[in-house]
Design a protein around this motif. Structure first.
Motif, mmCIF file in Angstrom:
data_model
loop_
_atom_site.group_PDB
_atom_site.id
_atom_site.type_symbol
_atom_site.label_atom_id
_atom_site.label_comp_id
_atom_site.label_asym_id
_atom_site.label_seq_id
_atom_site.Cartn_x
_atom_site.Cartn_y
_atom_site.Cartn_z
ATOM 1 N N SER A 52 -1.143 -11.522 12.214
ATOM 2 C CA SER A 52 0.055 -10.739 11.907
ATOM 3 C C SER A 52 0.426 -10.817 10.427
ATOM 4 N N LEU A 53 -0.183 -11.772 9.692
ATOM 5 C CA LEU A 53 0.056 -11.873 8.250
ATOM 6 C C LEU A 53 -0.609 -10.729 7.487
ATOM 7 N N ILE A 54 -1.591 -10.084 8.111
ATOM 8 C CA ILE A 54 -2.378 -9.051 7.449
ATOM 9 C C ILE A 54 -1.732 -7.693 7.720
ATOM 10 N N LYS A 55 -1.200 -7.083 6.673
ATOM 11 C CA LYS A 55 -0.498 -5.813 6.799
ATOM 12 C C LYS A 55 -1.395 -4.668 6.325
ATOM 13 N N SER A 56 -1.534 -3.669 7.167
ATOM 14 C CA SER A 56 -2.382 -2.521 6.875
ATOM 15 C C SER A 56 -1.602 -1.456 6.106
ATOM 16 N N VAL A 57 -2.129 -1.077 4.927
ATOM 17 C CA VAL A 57 -1.501 -0.023 4.124
ATOM 18 C C VAL A 57 -2.584 0.933 3.627
ATOM 19 N N SER A 58 -2.158 2.117 3.222
ATOM 20 C CA SER A 58 -3.084 3.096 2.657
ATOM 21 C C SER A 58 -3.264 2.864 1.160
ATOM 22 N N ALA A 59 -4.494 3.053 0.686
ATOM 23 C CA ALA A 59 -4.765 2.898 -0.751
ATOM 24 C C ALA A 59 -3.936 3.880 -1.571
ATOM 25 N N SER A 60 -3.563 5.006 -0.965
ATOM 26 C CA SER A 60 -2.779 6.020 -1.689
ATOM 27 C C SER A 60 -1.343 5.577 -1.935
ATOM 28 N N SER A 61 -0.934 4.477 -1.281
ATOM 29 C CA SER A 61 0.457 4.025 -1.420
ATOM 30 C C SER A 61 0.669 3.141 -2.654
ATOM 31 N N VAL A 62 -0.415 2.804 -3.337
ATOM 32 C CA VAL A 62 -0.328 1.887 -4.478
ATOM 33 C C VAL A 62 -0.913 2.548 -5.723
ATOM 34 N N ASN A 63 -0.174 2.499 -6.820
ATOM 35 C CA ASN A 63 -0.679 2.993 -8.102
ATOM 36 C C ASN A 63 -1.301 1.829 -8.859
ATOM 37 N N ARG A 64 -2.638 1.828 -8.944
ATOM 38 C CA ARG A 64 -3.338 0.734 -9.623
ATOM 39 C C ARG A 64 -3.697 1.073 -11.067
ATOM 40 N N GLY A 65 -3.248 2.213 -11.527
ATOM 41 C CA GLY A 65 -3.545 2.606 -12.898
ATOM 42 C C GLY A 65 -4.958 3.119 -13.088
#
Length: 322
Positions: free
Chosen positions: A270-283
């Motif tokens: 449950s510590l591992i949270k699934s997110v989309s790569a599009s949700s983060v701006n990595r520059g």
């Protein structure tokens, strides 16, 4: 009279893959012993590495200008095999300073130096990247069009083209994420499996992309590929013009990578949270799916890279002992 040992030069030998590679070559025995040298860009070479793989000759080289290669010619001579591991490999750094990225990742000074030998016959093994692919589908093959979406990938495809145009004896290895145990002289960059393990061990909730796919490859498999190519050249004496995908057999997301570590360690999933790569701006633009087909690698060298789970298990076991 005993036959002279074959000379192997590892360019970027103080880096992550370079150190593991020097260890691999130094373990040869009998007819497979090698004379070893490596380049570095530090003020002085890492003492732990030099001691561990001794005898080895370290050389300080500036890849942008070529300063230092003449010293190798004088003290070491023409290498039979050159492995180029040196690169500016952080995509965001390459995006911020494209000129520096191109000056380091395009090995023009290395290729020029190799061409200076009368017997211009050294085998150049060059580490490229899966980021030369666009990332719009799964399991790219070597003959698929390379359409990199970021500056790192663009510098690496430029390097490939330069080598193909100017060298007659080469093997270009498009590597995925390389993971495995820490090096003899610890590198400062974050190692992916160790970072995941540390975060989950502390009970932190961590976000991982579920929609960005790679074929991570265990470092010892990469070492085995390079040594196999070197032996093939030394024994057969036939020039190569090879382009190989070098990845592991499993297509995994960052989320699945973390799940594998949690399963092996027994951490709370449950510590591992699934997110989309599009949700983060990595520059920097990051390709979504650059998983690779490695069937040519398996056919040419007879090497089957270990599964991601087995590689992670080995990495964690070695980390626990160190």
């Amino acid at each position: 009279m005993a036959e002279a040992r074959k000379r192997v030069l590892v360019v970027g030998g103080s880096g992550y893959l370079g150190q593991h590679l020097l260890q691999g070559f130094s373990r040869g025995a009998g007819s497979e012993r090698y004379a070893l040298a490596f380049t570095h860009h530090r003020p002085s070479p890492p003492a732990e590495l030099v001691d561990a793989v001794s005898p080895v000759l370290p050389f300080r080289v500036d890849l942008r200008t070529g300063d230092g290669f003449d010293a190798i010619s004088t003290a070491f001579g023409q290498p039979d095999v050159v492995v180029n591991c040196a690169a500016l490999s952080v995509p965001r750094t390459c995006e911020m300073d494209p000129a520096a990225a191109m000056s380091i990742n395009l090995p023009s000074s290395l290729v020029y130096w190799l061409s200076s030998f009368k017997n211009n016959n050294s085998l150049l093994i060059h580490l490229s990247t899966d980021q030369v692919y666009e990332g719009v589908r799964s399991f790219y093959k070597e003959d698929d069009e390379a359409l990199p979406v970021n500056m790192y990938g663009k510098t690496k495809i430029a390097a490939e083209k330069h080598i193909i145009a100017n060298c007659s004896n080469y093997a270009i290895l498009r590597s995925s994420i390389i993971y495995g145990p820490q090096t003899i002289s610890p590198v400062t960059k974050s190692l992916p499996i160790q970072w995941i393990d540390s975060a989950l061990k502390q009970g932190q909730e961590v976000e991982f992309f579920h929609d960005e796919f790679r074929c991570p490859v265990y470092v010892k498999d990469v070492v085995n590929v390079i040594i196999a190519l070197s032996k093939k050249w030394i024994s057969d004496g036939k020039q190569m013009q090879l382009l190989l995908n070098v990845g592991g057999p499993n297509r995994v997301s960052r989320f699945q990578m973390a799940e594998t570590v949690a399963r092996i360690r027994g951490y709370n999933h449950s510590l591992i949270k699934s997110v989309s790569a599009s949700s983060v701006n990595r520059g920097v633009i990051s390709p979504a799916d650059i998983s690779m087909d490695i069937s040519i690698l398996i056919r040419v060298l007879g090497i089957n890279p270990c599964s991601f789970e087995d590689g992670v298990r080995s990495t964690l076991e070695i980390s626990d002992r160190s």
